[in-house]
Scaffold this motif. Structure first.
Motif, PDB file in Angstrom:
ATOM      1  N   PHE A   1       5.824  46.188  32.893  1.00 46.25           N
ATOM      2  CA  PHE A   1       5.021  46.988  31.970  1.00 46.25           C
ATOM      3  C   PHE A   1       3.804  47.603  32.658  1.00 46.25           C
ATOM      4  N   THR A   2       3.193  46.892  33.575  1.00 47.51           N
ATOM      5  CA  THR A   2       2.038  47.437  34.294  1.00 47.51           C
ATOM      6  C   THR A   2       2.434  48.647  35.120  1.00 47.51           C
ATOM      7  N   VAL A   3       3.527  48.531  35.870  1.00 45.97           N
ATOM      8  CA  VAL A   3       3.999  49.654  36.693  1.00 45.97           C
ATOM      9  C   VAL A   3       4.472  50.794  35.802  1.00 45.97           C
ATOM     10  N   LEU A   4       5.235  50.475  34.771  1.00 51.13           N
ATOM     11  CA  LEU A   4       5.747  51.501  33.862  1.00 51.13           C
ATOM     12  C   LEU A   4       4.605  52.249  33.175  1.00 51.13           C
ATOM     13  N   GLN A   5       3.565  51.523  32.786  1.00 52.83           N
ATOM     14  CA  GLN A   5       2.428  52.164  32.144  1.00 52.83           C
ATOM     15  C   GLN A   5       1.748  53.154  33.091  1.00 52.83           C
ATOM     16  N   SER A   6       1.554  52.773  34.333  1.00 49.65           N
ATOM     17  CA  SER A   6       0.934  53.681  35.309  1.00 49.65           C
ATOM     18  C   SER A   6       1.788  54.920  35.527  1.00 49.65           C
ATOM     19  N   ILE A   7       3.085  54.720  35.671  1.00 48.20           N
ATOM     20  CA  ILE A   7       4.001  55.850  35.891  1.00 48.20           C
ATOM     21  C   ILE A   7       4.028  56.758  34.668  1.00 48.20           C
ATOM     22  N   LEU A   8       4.118  56.170  33.501  1.00 47.91           N
ATOM     23  CA  LEU A   8       4.184  56.949  32.263  1.00 47.91           C
ATOM     24  C   LEU A   8       2.905  57.757  32.039  1.00 47.91           C
ATOM     25  N   ILE A   9       1.758  57.126  32.239  1.00 48.65           N
ATOM     26  CA  ILE A   9       0.491  57.836  32.057  1.00 48.65           C
ATOM     27  C   ILE A   9       0.379  58.982  33.055  1.00 48.65           C
ATOM     28  N   MET A  10       0.633  58.692  34.334  1.00 53.92           N
ATOM     29  CA  MET A  10       0.521  59.754  35.346  1.00 53.92           C
ATOM     30  C   MET A  10       1.504  60.885  35.074  1.00 53.92           C
ATOM     31  N   GLY A  11       2.739  60.531  34.721  1.00 55.75           N
ATOM     32  CA  GLY A  11       3.750  61.551  34.485  1.00 55.75           C
ATOM     33  C   GLY A  11       3.448  62.419  33.279  1.00 55.75           C
ATOM     34  N   LEU A  12       3.134  61.798  32.148  1.00 55.83           N
ATOM     35  CA  LEU A  12       2.865  62.579  30.940  1.00 55.83           C
ATOM     36  C   LEU A  12       1.583  63.409  31.058  1.00 55.83           C
ATOM     37  N   VAL A  13       0.545  62.825  31.643  1.00 55.95           N
ATOM     38  CA  VAL A  13      -0.705  63.585  31.816  1.00 55.95           C
ATOM     39  C   VAL A  13      -0.485  64.737  32.775  1.00 55.95           C
ATOM     40  N   ALA A  14       0.246  64.510  33.860  1.00 51.14           N
ATOM     41  CA  ALA A  14       0.524  65.590  34.820  1.00 51.14           C
ATOM     42  C   ALA A  14       1.319  66.712  34.155  1.00 51.14           C
ATOM     43  N   LEU A  15       2.339  66.353  33.393  1.00 51.30           N
ATOM     44  CA  LEU A  15       3.126  67.382  32.687  1.00 51.30           C
ATOM     45  C   LEU A  15       2.265  68.156  31.696  1.00 51.30           C
ATOM     46  N   ALA A  16       1.442  67.447  30.960  1.00 48.99           N
ATOM     47  CA  ALA A  16       0.591  68.100  29.962  1.00 48.99           C
ATOM     48  C   ALA A  16      -0.402  69.043  30.619  1.00 48.99           C
ATOM     49  N   VAL A  17      -1.025  68.605  31.688  1.00 49.12           N
ATOM     50  CA  VAL A  17      -2.043  69.423  32.346  1.00 49.12           C
ATOM     51  C   VAL A  17      -1.410  70.605  33.071  1.00 49.12           C
ATOM     52  N   LEU A  18      -0.227  70.415  33.626  1.00 50.28           N
ATOM     53  CA  LEU A  18       0.445  71.531  34.295  1.00 50.28           C
ATOM     54  C   LEU A  18       0.901  72.585  33.294  1.00 50.28           C
ATOM     55  N   SER A  19       1.279  72.159  32.091  1.00 53.21           N
ATOM     56  CA  SER A  19       1.715  73.133  31.087  1.00 53.21           C
ATOM     57  C   SER A  19       0.545  73.810  30.396  1.00 53.21           C
ATOM     58  N   ASN A  20      -0.555  73.065  30.178  1.00 53.88           N
ATOM     59  CA  ASN A  20      -1.730  73.622  29.516  1.00 53.88           C
ATOM     60  C   ASN A  20      -2.950  72.816  29.968  1.00 53.88           C
ATOM     61  N   PRO A  21      -3.667  73.294  30.981  1.00 52.66           N
ATOM     62  CA  PRO A  21      -4.739  72.490  31.594  1.00 52.66           C
ATOM     63  C   PRO A  21      -6.010  72.386  30.742  1.00 52.66           C
ATOM     64  N   THR A  22      -5.926  71.605  29.679  1.00 46.64           N
ATOM     65  CA  THR A  22      -7.108  71.336  28.870  1.00 46.64           C
ATOM     66  C   THR A  22      -7.282  69.827  28.747  1.00 46.64           C
ATOM     67  N   ILE A  23      -8.491  69.410  28.481  1.00 46.16           N
ATOM     68  CA  ILE A  23      -8.755  67.978  28.332  1.00 46.16           C
ATOM     69  C   ILE A  23      -8.061  67.428  27.101  1.00 46.16           C
ATOM     70  N   PHE A  24      -7.922  68.237  26.071  1.00 43.60           N
ATOM     71  CA  PHE A  24      -7.244  67.778  24.872  1.00 43.60           C
ATOM     72  C   PHE A  24      -5.772  67.493  25.160  1.00 43.60           C
ATOM     73  N   GLN A  25      -5.139  68.339  25.967  1.00 45.68           N
ATOM     74  CA  GLN A  25      -3.747  68.108  26.352  1.00 45.68           C
ATOM     75  C   GLN A  25      -3.621  66.818  27.158  1.00 45.68           C
ATOM     76  N   ALA A  26      -4.546  66.613  28.091  1.00 42.52           N
ATOM     77  CA  ALA A  26      -4.512  65.407  28.914  1.00 42.52           C
ATOM     78  C   ALA A  26      -4.713  64.160  28.053  1.00 42.52           C
ATOM     79  N   LEU A  27      -5.671  64.197  27.131  1.00 37.26           N
ATOM     80  CA  LEU A  27      -5.907  63.057  26.249  1.00 37.26           C
ATOM     81  C   LEU A  27      -4.722  62.810  25.321  1.00 37.26           C
ATOM     82  N   SER A  28      -4.109  63.864  24.847  1.00 33.87           N
ATOM     83  CA  SER A  28      -2.936  63.712  23.989  1.00 33.87           C
ATOM     84  C   SER A  28      -1.797  63.037  24.738  1.00 33.87           C
ATOM     85  N   ALA A  29      -1.578  63.455  25.966  1.00 34.46           N
ATOM     86  CA  ALA A  29      -0.525  62.853  26.786  1.00 34.46           C
ATOM     87  C   ALA A  29      -0.844  61.394  27.091  1.00 34.46           C
ATOM     88  N   TYR A  30      -2.114  61.129  27.386  1.00 35.13           N
ATOM     89  CA  TYR A  30      -2.548  59.757  27.646  1.00 35.13           C
ATOM     90  C   TYR A  30      -2.328  58.879  26.410  1.00 35.13           C
TER      91      TYR A  30
END
Length: 185
Positions: free
Chosen positions: A78-107
């Motif tokens: 779960f610790t590794v999966l959480q790190s991967i999931l957070i990094m992956g979703l935040v990266a996808l969100a920021v690459l598609s729409n680079p706003t802090i709200f998108q990053a927080l939503s993904a997080y």
């Protein structure tokens, strides 16, 4: 949380959930000031905190459950999966729409996914029943002396992000926070 009595575990879960919701509402009292100093005046980001904070607290509680039950393989996964999931979703969100709200939503979405995965496993182990508040006073009296140290640790760990936001800007908080979280996992 560590006692074999599952009723106590459920009671602690409800107690922690209620307190985390109450604490998460505190930034709303000074939302304009917090948003000016930390988020570059973006008040909507401060309004997002009460949605994310309780889930983060519950995730920590679930991780503590696996640690207390000595289920280290699950905890590690779960610790590794959480790190991967957070990094992956935040990266996808920021690459598609680079706003802090998108990053927080993904997080927040990553935190919710992790919570449900852990919560389902815990419920399979202990089941669901009505919590009992009869031992809560005893545990509060036991844990109260540790409260000042916990608050001091929270202030020290959290202040670096606030100081970075004040002195060099929100963008650098965005760079620092995920790196700090990954490094401390």
């Amino acid at each position: 949380f560590f006692a074999p009595d599952h009723t106590l575990l459920r009671t602690k879960f409800i107690f922690i959930l209620i307190n985390s919701v109450l604490v998460s509402l505190l930034p709303l009292l000074a939302s304009q000031q917090v948003s000016n100093y930390v988020f570059g005046g973006r008040v909507e980001v401060v309004y997002f905190i009460p949605l994310i904070f309780p889930i983060i607290v519950l995730n920590n509680l679930c991780m503590s459950y696996f640690r207390a039950r000595q289920q280290i393989k699950k905890l590690s996964i779960f610790t590794v999966l959480q790190s991967i999931l957070i990094m992956g979703l935040v990266a996808l969100a920021v690459l598609s729409n680079p706003t802090i709200f998108q990053a927080l939503s993904a997080y927040g979405l990553a935190q919710i996914i992790m919570f449900w995965m852990m919560f389902v496993l815990i419920i399979k182990e202990i089941g669901i029943s009505t919590p009992s508040m009869k031992c809560l006073k005893e545990y509060l009296v036991f844990g109260l002396p540790a409260l000042p140290q916990t608050i001091a640790t929270w202030a020290i760990v959290g202040s670096d992000k606030f100081l970075i936001g004040i002195f060099i800007g929100i963008t650098y908080v965005g760079y620092y926070a995920p790196a700090y979280g990954l490094g401390s996992s």
